[in-house]
Design an enzyme around this catalytic site. Structure first.
Site, PDB file in Angstrom:
ATOM      1  N   ASP A 177       0.833  -1.203   0.000  1.00 59.28           N
ATOM      2  CA  ASP A 177       0.000   0.000   0.000  1.00 59.28           C
ATOM      3  C   ASP A 177       0.875   1.262   0.000  1.00 59.28           C
ATOM      4  O   ASP A 177       1.770   1.379  -0.837  1.00 59.28           O
ATOM      5  CB  ASP A 177      -0.952  -0.057   1.197  1.00 59.28           C
ATOM      6  CG  ASP A 177      -2.023   1.020   1.173  1.00 59.28           C
ATOM      7  OD1 ASP A 177      -2.964   0.884   0.380  1.00 59.28           O
ATOM      8  OD2 ASP A 177      -1.904   1.999   1.928  1.00 59.28           O
ATOM      9  N   TYR A 306      -3.080  11.307  -0.354  1.00 60.52           N
ATOM     10  CA  TYR A 306      -3.839  11.178  -1.598  1.00 60.52           C
ATOM     11  C   TYR A 306      -3.795  12.480  -2.398  1.00 60.52           C
ATOM     12  O   TYR A 306      -3.651  12.466  -3.626  1.00 60.52           O
ATOM     13  CB  TYR A 306      -5.292  10.785  -1.291  1.00 60.52           C
ATOM     14  CG  TYR A 306      -5.450   9.324  -0.972  1.00 60.52           C
ATOM     15  CD1 TYR A 306      -5.698   8.394  -1.978  1.00 60.52           C
ATOM     16  CD2 TYR A 306      -5.331   8.871   0.335  1.00 60.52           C
ATOM     17  CE1 TYR A 306      -5.833   7.054  -1.694  1.00 60.52           C
ATOM     18  CE2 TYR A 306      -5.463   7.519   0.639  1.00 60.52           C
ATOM     19  CZ  TYR A 306      -5.717   6.621  -0.384  1.00 60.52           C
ATOM     20  OH  TYR A 306      -5.836   5.280  -0.091  1.00 60.52           O
ATOM     21  N   HIS A 361      -5.633  -7.388   1.687  1.00 64.35           N
ATOM     22  CA  HIS A 361      -4.754  -6.221   1.674  1.00 64.35           C
ATOM     23  C   HIS A 361      -3.852  -6.173   2.898  1.00 64.35           C
ATOM     24  O   HIS A 361      -2.669  -5.844   2.800  1.00 64.35           O
ATOM     25  CB  HIS A 361      -5.643  -4.974   1.616  1.00 64.35           C
ATOM     26  CG  HIS A 361      -4.921  -3.684   1.458  1.00 64.35           C
ATOM     27  ND1 HIS A 361      -4.291  -3.323   0.294  1.00 64.35           N
ATOM     28  CD2 HIS A 361      -4.749  -2.642   2.324  1.00 64.35           C
ATOM     29  CE1 HIS A 361      -3.756  -2.119   0.433  1.00 64.35           C
ATOM     30  NE2 HIS A 361      -4.016  -1.676   1.650  1.00 64.35           N
TER      31      HIS A 361
END
Length: 388
Positions: A177, A306, A361
């Site tokens: 990630d 982000y 994940h």
């Protein structure tokens, strides 16, 4: 740069404030029988929040975190928190293991003994590691940057400086990630520092693909799935990539809102068909991670990555890394299972490729021993190849 031992100790005032805020929760309505279709279900939230208020023991979490040597240092104006555990062997291999989002260094703690003392689990002490687990800046107990443009590449710079400060001129790495994005860019910027890189998030960062790139059928299928996944599931990414400050007021003020925001991802990115995230993680693990975000007030800083991605110099058509790469694929997240030829566009030196056949994940938290075995096996291959 000075290094100081760090003991994690949250005040009673903060814990009482958390409980009071939970008690004052104003619950929303819900369409009956909607389950997870509209988002995280009301029944699930009321159950886990009730546990958070009445049964969850933060002091036990602190005790687990403080079992390991925690430190802080200041690098490039960031007060960086990290755990540093020495391996048992005569020449442990140094490895840095950053966490992902929305996670924290806590999710990586269970992997430590399998890497530092492998002989206790049927391995060889000569395969041991010196493990460094940092809190990514803006997460947990590391401070955040209030400068625009503080992106993954700047964190890579800080992590290289951290490892050098600890006496490691060359080191290995494992990540997924956000951690994988940081480490993947590190492999491009500092290949001379990297002994090898193991990941459960291959394809992050993505290789350069232009409209003229000739793709294999497997790559076309994978990229089409990723596009559909983004359309169906990545509303959060669009929000955080455009206006992260707006949602920050809710997430920083409401513990229930924060928990819903984080736990939805842990559910969706683990095994949605099972319908029960508690088949994979216990409530204490989930709430320890949420509590770290709440008690350190770092959700806004973590979300900003982000937005800052628009400043990042992502790989272009001439970029590739010869750093040896090891890949372990999780079972449930197809958008994290790119075909090998796609990954080879950025990392042509793949020396290990394994399907774990379990986990999602957050597979290192689900299956720490299995992931640690893959890490050890990969770095054994790297050391063997380097000796030829």
């Amino acid at each position: 740069m000075n290094i100081s031992p760090f003991n994690i100790k949250i005040s009673n005032k903060q814990i009482l404030d958390l409980k009071k805020r939970i008690e004052l929760t104003r619950w929303p309505d819900e369409i009956p029988g909607s389950q997870w279709n509209y988002g995280i279900p009301l029944e699930f939230m009321k159950s886990i929040i009730g546990y958070w208020k009445d049964h969850f023991d933060w002091r036990m979490v602190e005790e687990k975190m403080n079992m390991y040597p925690n430190y802080k240092t200041n690098i490039d104006g960031i007060e960086l928190h990290y755990v540093h555990v020495r391996g048992s062997g005569s020449n442990p291999l140094p490895i840095i293991i950053p966490h992902g989002w929305p996670g924290s260094f806590y999710e990586m703690l269970d992997i430590i003994p399998y890497l530092t003392t492998p002989e206790k689990f049927g391995g060889d002490r000569n395969e041991s590691f010196d493990v460094v687990i940092p809190s990514i800046p803006g997460h947990g107990f590391s401070s955040s940057s209030l400068r625009p443009g503080f992106d993954d590449r700047k964190v890579a710079d800080i992590f290289v400086k951290l490892m050098n400060l600890l006496g490691y001129d060359k080191f290995g790495a494992h990540g997924y990630d956000l951690g994988a994005s940081i480490l993947g860019l590190m492999c491009l910027d500092y290949p001379e520092k990297m002994i090898g890189y193991h990941t459960t998030s291959p394809g992050n960062p993505s290789p350069y693909i232009s409209k003229d790139t000739v793709l294999t059928k497997a790559e076309e299928k994978f990229l089409a799935y990723c596009k559909q996944w983004y359309n169906d599931e990545a509303g959060y990414a669009h929000l955080l990539g455009t206006k992260p400050q707006t949602i920050a007021y809710s997430l920083n003020d409401s513990p229930v809102g924060l928990a819903a925001f984080i736990l939805e991802k842990w559910y969706l990115w683990t095994d949605p068909p099972s319908g029960n995230i508690l088949n994979h993680f216990d409530k204490d693990t989930l709430l320890a991670n949420v509590s770290i975000y709440w008690l350190t007030e770092t959700i806004n800083a973590s979300n900003r990555y982000y937005y800052e991605g628009k400043y990042t110099k992502w790989p272009d058509k001439n970029d590739f890394s010869t750093v040896p790469l090891g890949v372990s694929l999780n079972a449930t997240q197809y958008h994290e299972r790119p075909p090998k030829e796609y990954v080879e566009r950025l990392f042509p030196n793949i020396v290990y490729w394994k399907d774990l056949n379990v986990g999602g994940h957050f597979v290192a938290t689900e299956e720490p021993e299995l992931v640690a075995k893959s890490i050890r096996y990969f770095f054994n291959k790297v050391k063997y190849n380097l000796s030829l």
